[in-house]
Design an enzyme around this catalytic site. Structure first.
Site, short mmCIF file in Angstrom:
data_model
loop_
_atom_site.label_atom_id
_atom_site.label_comp_id
_atom_site.label_asym_id
_atom_site.label_seq_id
_atom_site.Cartn_x
_atom_site.Cartn_y
_atom_site.Cartn_z
N PRO A 6 0.79 -1.23 0.00
CG PRO A 6 -0.08 -1.08 2.14
CD PRO A 6 0.56 -2.04 1.20
CG ASN A 7 -0.23 4.31 1.32
OD1 ASN A 7 -1.19 4.90 0.83
ND2 ASN A 7 -0.29 3.69 2.49
NE ARG A 60 3.91 6.66 1.67
CZ ARG A 60 4.24 5.44 2.03
NH1 ARG A 60 4.79 4.60 1.17
NH2 ARG A 60 4.02 5.04 3.25
CE1 TYR A 79 8.85 4.88 3.04
CE2 TYR A 79 7.39 6.78 3.02
CZ TYR A 79 7.81 5.61 3.60
OH TYR A 79 7.22 5.14 4.74
CG ASN A 128 8.41 -2.10 0.05
OD1 ASN A 128 7.90 -2.25 1.16
ND2 ASN A 128 8.99 -0.97 -0.33
CB ALA A 188 1.61 0.05 6.16
CD GLU A 199 10.58 -7.77 5.14
OE1 GLU A 199 10.98 -8.85 5.65
OE2 GLU A 199 9.98 -6.89 5.80
CG HIS A 256 11.14 -2.50 4.46
ND1 HIS A 256 9.77 -2.38 4.43
CD2 HIS A 256 11.40 -3.72 4.98
CE1 HIS A 256 9.23 -3.47 4.92
NE2 HIS A 256 10.19 -4.31 5.26
NE ARG A 290 10.32 5.92 8.49
CZ ARG A 290 9.32 5.71 7.62
NH1 ARG A 290 9.40 4.71 6.74
NH2 ARG A 290 8.26 6.49 7.64
C1 DQA Z 1 8.31 0.92 3.63
C2 DQA Z 1 8.42 1.13 5.15
C3 DQA Z 1 7.07 0.91 5.83
O1 DQA Z 1 7.20 1.11 7.23
C4 DQA Z 1 6.06 1.91 5.29
O2 DQA Z 1 4.79 1.66 5.87
C5 DQA Z 1 5.99 1.94 3.82
C6 DQA Z 1 7.21 1.78 3.03
C7 DQA Z 1 9.63 1.28 2.91
O3 DQA Z 1 9.77 0.88 1.77
O4 DQA Z 1 10.49 1.95 3.49
O5 DQA Z 1 4.94 2.18 3.24
O6 DQA Z 1 8.03 -0.45 3.39
#
Ligand code: DQA
Length: 146
Positions: free
Chosen positions: A11-12, A19, A24, A75, A78, A99, A101, A108
């Protein structure tokens, strides 16, 4: 035939570039996809690059990967921090899982320090920005080659 690798985004991540760019980065998800496609060509991999805001859709895609992919880069965004369903779906897969990020989740908020998905991941890449996808694909290619 080249091996198929699924690159799944949670998501997002469709908002990457717009964003919180200080966290990011400025690359869009389309930029990351293009870089992954170029590298996959060099590595002799085929990629399926997908993003969803929905947990159930991600579970469906992981189940699809279970029977058709040689490896998964994910990835989970959240959902990393909340989703036993994604962990269970990945645990049902035999292929290697990396995985990713973009941000360093350990630097964080404390709720980001734990990822359910990490319990299944063969490797975890954090804090390398968009380059994390590059590193993940290279590692996956190595694991697929055995
Ligand atoms: C994320 C880190 C997560 O905590 C966050 O909710 C994201 C992006 C990252 O790529 O740094 O949406 O996965």
């Amino acid at each position: 035939m080249p091996h198929l690798v699924d690159i799944l985004n949670g998501p997002n991540l469709n908002l990457l570039g717009q964003r919180e760019p200080e966290i990011y980065g400025r690359d869009s998800l389309a930029d990351i996809e293009a870089a992954c496609r170029a590298l996959a060509g060099e590595l002799g991999l085929d990629i399926r690059f997908r993003q969803s805001n929905s947990e159930g859709t991600l579970v469906d895609w992981i189940q699809e990967a279970r029977t058709s992919a040689a490896g998964i880069v994910i990835n989970p965004a959240a959902y990393s921090h909340t989703s036993v369903a994604l962990l269970d779906a990945l645990s049902a897969c035999e292929c290697p899982v990396i995985e990713v990020h973009l941000s360093n989740i350990h630097r964080r908020e404390s709720f980001r320090h734990h990822s359910y998905v990490s319990a299944r991941a063969d490797g975890v890449i954090v804090g390398c920005g968009a380059q994390g996808y590059d590193l993940a694909l290279r590692r996956l290619a190595r694991l697929i080659d055995g």
